[in-house]
Design an enzyme around this catalytic site. Sequence first.
Site, PDB file in Angstrom:
ATOM      1  N   ALA A  81      76.477  45.503  65.961  1.00  0.00           N
ATOM      2  CA  ALA A  81      75.037  45.664  66.271  1.00  0.00           C
ATOM      3  C   ALA A  81      74.891  45.631  67.990  1.00  0.00           C
ATOM      4  O   ALA A  81      75.787  46.383  68.438  1.00  0.00           O
ATOM      5  CB  ALA A  81      74.244  44.858  65.491  1.00  0.00           C
ATOM      6  N   SER A  82      73.779  44.897  68.333  1.00  0.00           N
ATOM      7  CA  SER A  82      74.005  44.851  69.783  1.00  0.00           C
ATOM      8  C   SER A  82      74.838  44.135  70.565  1.00  0.00           C
ATOM      9  O   SER A  82      74.858  44.212  71.748  1.00  0.00           O
ATOM     10  CB  SER A  82      72.689  44.395  69.985  1.00  0.00           C
ATOM     11  OG  SER A  82      71.393  45.370  69.710  1.00  0.00           O
ATOM     12  N   VAL A  83      75.525  43.469  69.937  1.00  0.00           N
ATOM     13  CA  VAL A  83      76.904  42.669  70.454  1.00  0.00           C
ATOM     14  C   VAL A  83      77.752  43.795  71.185  1.00  0.00           C
ATOM     15  O   VAL A  83      78.564  43.706  72.203  1.00  0.00           O
ATOM     16  CB  VAL A  83      77.573  41.860  69.588  1.00  0.00           C
ATOM     17  CG1 VAL A  83      78.862  41.226  70.180  1.00  0.00           C
ATOM     18  CG2 VAL A  83      76.824  40.630  69.207  1.00  0.00           C
ATOM     19  N   SER A  84      77.431  45.134  70.624  1.00  0.00           N
ATOM     20  CA  SER A  84      78.253  46.273  71.177  1.00  0.00           C
ATOM     21  C   SER A  84      78.058  46.630  72.801  1.00  0.00           C
ATOM     22  O   SER A  84      78.410  47.185  73.517  1.00  0.00           O
ATOM     23  CB  SER A  84      78.008  47.539  70.448  1.00  0.00           C
ATOM     24  OG  SER A  84      78.258  47.367  69.093  1.00  0.00           O
ATOM     25  N   LYS A  85      76.505  45.953  72.971  1.00  0.00           N
ATOM     26  CA  LYS A  85      76.032  46.469  74.352  1.00  0.00           C
ATOM     27  C   LYS A  85      77.022  45.826  75.618  1.00  0.00           C
ATOM     28  O   LYS A  85      77.170  46.728  76.513  1.00  0.00           O
ATOM     29  CB  LYS A  85      74.705  45.840  74.665  1.00  0.00           C
ATOM     30  CG  LYS A  85      73.531  46.585  73.623  1.00  0.00           C
ATOM     31  CD  LYS A  85      72.080  46.325  73.995  1.00  0.00           C
ATOM     32  CE  LYS A  85      71.154  47.099  73.305  1.00  0.00           C
ATOM     33  NZ  LYS A  85      71.366  46.941  72.005  1.00  0.00           N
TER      34      LYS A  85
END
Length: 376
Positions: A85-89
């Site tokens: 999820a947003s840990v990808s950012k």
Amino acid sequence: MWEEPLIVEEDCLQHIEVPPTFTPVSAGKLGGQVDSIFRHLHKRKGFNGTVLVTKYDQIVYKGAFGYADFRSKDTLTTQSIFQLASVSKQFTAVAIMMLKEQGKLQYDDSLQVYFPDFPYKGITIRQLLTHRSGLPNYTYFSDEFWPDRKVNLSNDDVLNMMVAHRPNMYYQPNRTFSYSNTGYALLASVVEKTSGMSFAEYLKTQIFEPLKMTNTYLFSNELVEQTAKVVSGHIGGRRKRLPDYQDSVLGDKGIYSTVEDLYKWDQALYTQKLVKRETLEEAFLPTGKLNQKTESYGFGFRLKQVESGDTVIYHGGLWHGFNTYFLRNPKDHSTIIVLSNLTNGSLNYMKDVRNFLYPAQSGARARKQQKLASAR
């Protein structure tokens, strides 16, 4: 649990002195206490996922709780692959930093430099990194403008929709912070434009392979080949959440990985293997206060002061049955990595884990810490 620190090809830049009290015995005791916390969360709060915790670069605990798929009852392991999820950012942000160091872009470049038809003026790469662009969220406007939800949406499609339909801005650029998935999807497109490679290929060849992150992929055909390890996302009632047309947009999400590979990532951020120290330090600088002045945002990372007075670098994620959490404390080179495939609110209790690992100081020590912080 005690494991030798990960061997990296370059020395740690931020050398840390390990106190004599931190021994295999004390690390084992700490790991046992962390295990008790997560066993409680699993039993009482429904936590389902994997965990890895470090201190002074050592793994003090890793474990897996529950199922990769509730229907088939496949059990999780620490090699199970989750959507981040947003840990990808943070990976998207570091890719931008790498290209900036190579002279292929500048943070204050306008997006028109790369996409001449982009209809919103005055928006820079820096504003995308720090969520200050004011752009509308593609996860909402694509529901209106994308004609067939059985067809996967690409980053190019997001850009083309913005050019064709010009959905309204939320506010003028750089006025304030507003969390933006659109901004990070556009940053992935900037990576492609400036590198001459697909975003997936760039991350694979420039980050995942050099760091030996062998169980890390982006949403792609290559990921499908790893289905035996990839877990299913689940929502309320432990119902499986199937992928949909927005899963294929990358940059804001879309990376799949394990707690063990994220430990390799954590350790690499203490080296110059990816970017220079000063480049990464800029990513950890606050760019305005958020949430009643208790935290801020850098480039792909949130910044927060915890109960101990330490400033930690972290990010959470929530997407289609996955809930993730990645926290680093540079002061003692500790890390909390939690990946869950059941969005039941159990990760709301990460504050309890933080408070255990970074307890509030008391008395004279706390006052001394505050005085030192004020003098900086």
